[in-house]
Write an enzyme that holds these catalytic residues in place. Structure first.
Site, PDB file in Angstrom:
ATOM      1  N   GLY A  48       0.827  -1.213   0.000  1.00 41.70           N
ATOM      2  CA  GLY A  48       0.000   0.000   0.000  1.00 41.70           C
ATOM      3  C   GLY A  48       0.857   1.256   0.000  1.00 41.70           C
ATOM      4  CD  GLN A  49      -0.659   7.242  -0.008  1.00 40.11           C
ATOM      5  OE1 GLN A  49      -1.844   6.971   0.107  1.00 40.11           O
ATOM      6  NE2 GLN A  49      -0.198   8.445   0.174  1.00 40.11           N
TER       7      GLN A  49
ATOM      8  CG  ASP B 130      -5.979 -12.115   5.085  1.00 42.01           C
ATOM      9  OD1 ASP B 130      -6.320 -11.184   5.856  1.00 42.01           O
ATOM     10  OD2 ASP B 130      -6.786 -12.722   4.357  1.00 42.01           O
ATOM     11  CB  ILE B 131      -3.993  -8.387   9.436  1.00 39.14           C
ATOM     12  CG1 ILE B 131      -5.007  -7.443   8.803  1.00 39.14           C
ATOM     13  CG2 ILE B 131      -2.556  -7.978   9.103  1.00 39.14           C
ATOM     14  CD1 ILE B 131      -5.007  -6.039   9.424  1.00 39.14           C
TER      15      ILE B 131
ATOM     16  CB  THR C 138      -7.804   7.522   9.680  1.00 36.64           C
ATOM     17  OG1 THR C 138      -8.393   8.551   8.889  1.00 36.64           O
ATOM     18  CG2 THR C 138      -8.943   6.754  10.348  1.00 36.64           C
ATOM     19  CG  ASP C 139      -7.964  12.607   8.746  1.00 35.24           C
ATOM     20  OD1 ASP C 139      -7.777  11.438   8.337  1.00 35.24           O
ATOM     21  OD2 ASP C 139      -8.225  13.555   7.980  1.00 35.24           O
TER      22      ASP C 139
ATOM     23  CE1 TYR D 164      -9.927   4.044   6.414  1.00 38.05           C
ATOM     24  CE2 TYR D 164     -10.413   6.381   6.706  1.00 38.05           C
ATOM     25  CZ  TYR D 164      -9.501   5.349   6.626  1.00 38.05           C
ATOM     26  OH  TYR D 164      -8.163   5.619   6.760  1.00 38.05           O
TER      27      TYR D 164
ATOM     28  CE  LYS E 164      -7.406   2.886  10.243  1.00 35.32           C
ATOM     29  NZ  LYS E 164      -6.304   1.933   9.970  1.00 35.32           N
TER      30      LYS E 164
ATOM     31  CD1 TRP F 259      -7.191  14.367   4.614  1.00 36.39           C
ATOM     32  CD2 TRP F 259      -6.807  16.285   3.501  1.00 36.39           C
ATOM     33  NE1 TRP F 259      -8.366  15.071   4.566  1.00 36.39           N
ATOM     34  CE2 TRP F 259      -8.162  16.249   3.894  1.00 36.39           C
ATOM     35  CE3 TRP F 259      -6.347  17.390   2.813  1.00 36.39           C
ATOM     36  CZ2 TRP F 259      -9.064  17.283   3.597  1.00 36.39           C
ATOM     37  CZ3 TRP F 259      -7.235  18.415   2.518  1.00 36.39           C
ATOM     38  CH2 TRP F 259      -8.580  18.361   2.901  1.00 36.39           C
TER      39      TRP F 259
HETATM   40  N1  LIG Z   1      -3.671   7.485   2.636  1.00 37.40           N
HETATM   41  C1  LIG Z   1      -4.193   8.355   3.486  1.00 37.40           C
HETATM   42  O1  LIG Z   1      -4.483   9.511   3.129  1.00 37.40           O
HETATM   43  C2  LIG Z   1      -4.409   7.970   4.919  1.00 37.40           C
HETATM   44  C3  LIG Z   1      -4.898   8.967   5.792  1.00 37.40           C
HETATM   45  C4  LIG Z   1      -5.101   8.627   7.124  1.00 37.40           C
HETATM   46  C5  LIG Z   1      -4.808   7.360   7.573  1.00 37.40           C
HETATM   47  N2  LIG Z   1      -4.375   6.412   6.695  1.00 37.40           N
HETATM   48  C6  LIG Z   1      -4.122   5.069   7.220  1.00 37.40           C
HETATM   49  O2  LIG Z   1      -2.846   4.644   6.785  1.00 37.40           O
HETATM   50  C7  LIG Z   1      -2.815   3.220   6.701  1.00 37.40           C
HETATM   51  C8  LIG Z   1      -2.258   2.810   5.354  1.00 37.40           C
HETATM   52  O3  LIG Z   1      -3.131   3.314   4.358  1.00 37.40           O
HETATM   53  P1  LIG Z   1      -2.674   3.460   2.836  1.00 37.40           P
HETATM   54  O4  LIG Z   1      -3.009   4.822   2.411  1.00 37.40           O
HETATM   55  O5  LIG Z   1      -1.320   2.913   2.649  1.00 37.40           O
HETATM   56  O6  LIG Z   1      -3.758   2.483   2.170  1.00 37.40           O
HETATM   57  P2  LIG Z   1      -3.585   1.504   0.930  1.00 37.40           P
HETATM   58  O7  LIG Z   1      -2.675   2.114  -0.078  1.00 37.40           O
HETATM   59  O8  LIG Z   1      -4.964   1.127   0.520  1.00 37.40           O
HETATM   60  O9  LIG Z   1      -2.840   0.259   1.574  1.00 37.40           O
HETATM   61  C9  LIG Z   1      -3.498  -0.628   2.422  1.00 37.40           C
HETATM   62  C10 LIG Z   1      -2.851  -1.969   2.247  1.00 37.40           C
HETATM   63  O10 LIG Z   1      -3.492  -2.886   3.117  1.00 37.40           O
HETATM   64  C11 LIG Z   1      -3.597  -4.108   2.413  1.00 37.40           C
HETATM   65  N3  LIG Z   1      -4.651  -4.957   2.975  1.00 37.40           N
HETATM   66  C12 LIG Z   1      -5.994  -4.884   2.796  1.00 37.40           C
HETATM   67  N4  LIG Z   1      -6.594  -5.861   3.470  1.00 37.40           N
HETATM   68  C13 LIG Z   1      -5.611  -6.597   4.078  1.00 37.40           C
HETATM   69  C14 LIG Z   1      -5.604  -7.737   4.895  1.00 37.40           C
HETATM   70  N5  LIG Z   1      -6.738  -8.378   5.214  1.00 37.40           N
HETATM   71  N6  LIG Z   1      -4.406  -8.201   5.348  1.00 37.40           N
HETATM   72  C15 LIG Z   1      -3.249  -7.579   5.004  1.00 37.40           C
HETATM   73  N7  LIG Z   1      -3.194  -6.514   4.207  1.00 37.40           N
HETATM   74  C16 LIG Z   1      -4.374  -6.014   3.739  1.00 37.40           C
HETATM   75  C17 LIG Z   1      -3.855  -3.725   0.979  1.00 37.40           C
HETATM   76  O11 LIG Z   1      -3.496  -4.772   0.118  1.00 37.40           O
HETATM   77  P3  LIG Z   1      -4.394  -5.119  -1.181  1.00 37.40           P
HETATM   78  O12 LIG Z   1      -4.574  -3.807  -1.897  1.00 37.40           O
HETATM   79  O13 LIG Z   1      -3.563  -6.103  -1.906  1.00 37.40           O
HETATM   80  O14 LIG Z   1      -5.673  -5.666  -0.647  1.00 37.40           O
HETATM   81  C18 LIG Z   1      -2.933  -2.523   0.831  1.00 37.40           C
HETATM   82  O15 LIG Z   1      -1.659  -2.914   0.409  1.00 37.40           O
HETATM   83  C19 LIG Z   1      -4.258   2.766   6.949  1.00 37.40           C
HETATM   84  O16 LIG Z   1      -4.387   2.359   8.279  1.00 37.40           O
HETATM   85  C20 LIG Z   1      -5.081   4.011   6.722  1.00 37.40           C
HETATM   86  O17 LIG Z   1      -6.263   3.967   7.489  1.00 37.40           O
HETATM   87  C21 LIG Z   1      -4.153   6.689   5.383  1.00 37.40           C
END
Ligand SMILES: NC(=O)c1ccc[n+]([C@@H]2O[C@H](COP(=O)([O-])OP(=O)(O)OC[C@H]3O[C@@H](n4cnc5c(N)ncnc54)[C@H](OP(=O)(O)O)[C@@H]3O)[C@@H](O)[C@H]2O)c1
Length: 292
Positions: free
Chosen positions: A12-13, A38-39, A101-102, A125, A129, A150
């Protein structure tokens, strides 16, 4: 710092960036994708977590509209899955930083939300969370919850800033909502804080990590174009109602790092300064470090 950093959701990102940063800093890293760990599988964690590891849980259903459409899966991953990770860390004696997350906040407030402010998520969501935060701290009181907001790389990914960067290189136009306010956060600054927390000297269980200040999505989009020398008039302001996204989003979710700074984290830099640095970087093709 722990002997090894174990990153979930590593494709993921956030996970991908953290994994790359860990390697760049010479740390031993195990970057595990969804396919590898897979968590939601309660037993799987035992294969990956050992004593003295630092686990950073980046695995999530982070797509707000997808969580709204399928709350069962969102809760299975964001709440039960997070709890599985925490239980495994507690059993093994590992450390845990869980990313949140916010969107746990409701958006009624008009000053940045600090850790002590009431949570009141408006969608599935945020609710899933928040349930994850509660479950993680119940399973492992010594865990750290890091709420961020963000997040962008501005790089080659699918984040808001990265998409705008690609658009800026064309003559295209786009819409951006002008009635949602938040704190844009450069993933590099988030990574710095996560590694700092991983050192183990910060005691506060819930921490906010975001760049300083707040803006609307429209202002952020305009700032990206300005930094890149593109015409910001190519961004059109629209309301959330006009944008017509399926899931509700908080109208205001800027984060304050006041508690985090008191707890020992470095003060955040202004979001605009971080954005300028992000956009000055060449676009990279970040590969995941190989994991045995
Ligand atoms: N990006 C933002 O703006 C933002 C803002 C606030 C908080 N966050 C938090 O930051 C964290 C990371 O988010 P991100 O932006 O990196 O999201 P992301 O790009 O969607 O990455 C999430 C990852 O989790 C994986 N995933 C989904 N279900 C899973 C499971 N059952 N077991 C293991 N892995 C699994 C996905 O894999 P697949 O795609 O292969 O399913 C993906 O690689 C999250 O907790 C999110 O709530 C993000």
């Amino acid at each position: 710092m722990s002997a090894k950093i174990v990153i979930t959701g590593a494709s993921g990102q956030v996970g991908r960036f953290l994994a790359g940063e860990a390697v760049r800093r010479g740390l031993d890293v195990s970057a595990l994708t969804h396919a590898q760990w897979d968590i939601t599988d309660a037993k799987a964690a035992e294969r990956f977590v050992t004593e003295s590891d630092l686990v950073v849980n980046c695995a999530a259903i982070a797509n707000v509209d997808a969580a709204e459409a399928d709350p069962d899966t969102a809760f299975a991953v964001n709440a039960t899955g997070a709890e599985n990770v925490a239980l495994a860390c507690a059993r093994a004696g590992a450390s845990l930083v869980h990313i949140s997350t916010d969107y746990v906040f409701g958006g009624q407030q008009r000053r940045p939300y600090d850790v002590g402010d009431a949570t009141e998520p408006v969608g599935e969501y945020g609710r899933s969370k928040l349930a994850g935060e509660v479950a993680v701290l119940a399973a492992m009181p010594g865990a750290h919850i890091v709420r961020t907001s963000w997040v962008y790389t501005g790089d080659d990914g699918n984040d808001f800033v990265a998409g705008l960067r690609r658009l800026a290189a064309t003559d295209g136009t786009t819409d951006a909502v002008d009635d949602q306010v938040g704190s844009p956060t450069y993933v590099n600054d988030l990574a710095d804080a996560v590694f700092e927390i991983g050192e183990g000297r910060i005691r506060e269980p819930i921490l906010h990590v975001a760049n300083e200040g707040a803006c609307t999505r429209f202002e952020l989009a305009q700032a990206v174009f300005e930094e890149l020398g593109a015409d910001p008039r190519r961004i059109r302001p629209v309301s959330t109602a006009q944008a017509g996204r399926p899931a509700p989003r908080p109208a205001y979710s800027a984060l304050s790092m006041a508690t985090s700074v008191r707890a020992g984290l470095n003060p955040p830099r202004p979001w605009r300064e971080a954005l300028a640095e992000a956009l000055a970087q060449p676009i990279s093709d970040r590969q995941l470090p190989s994991t045995p």
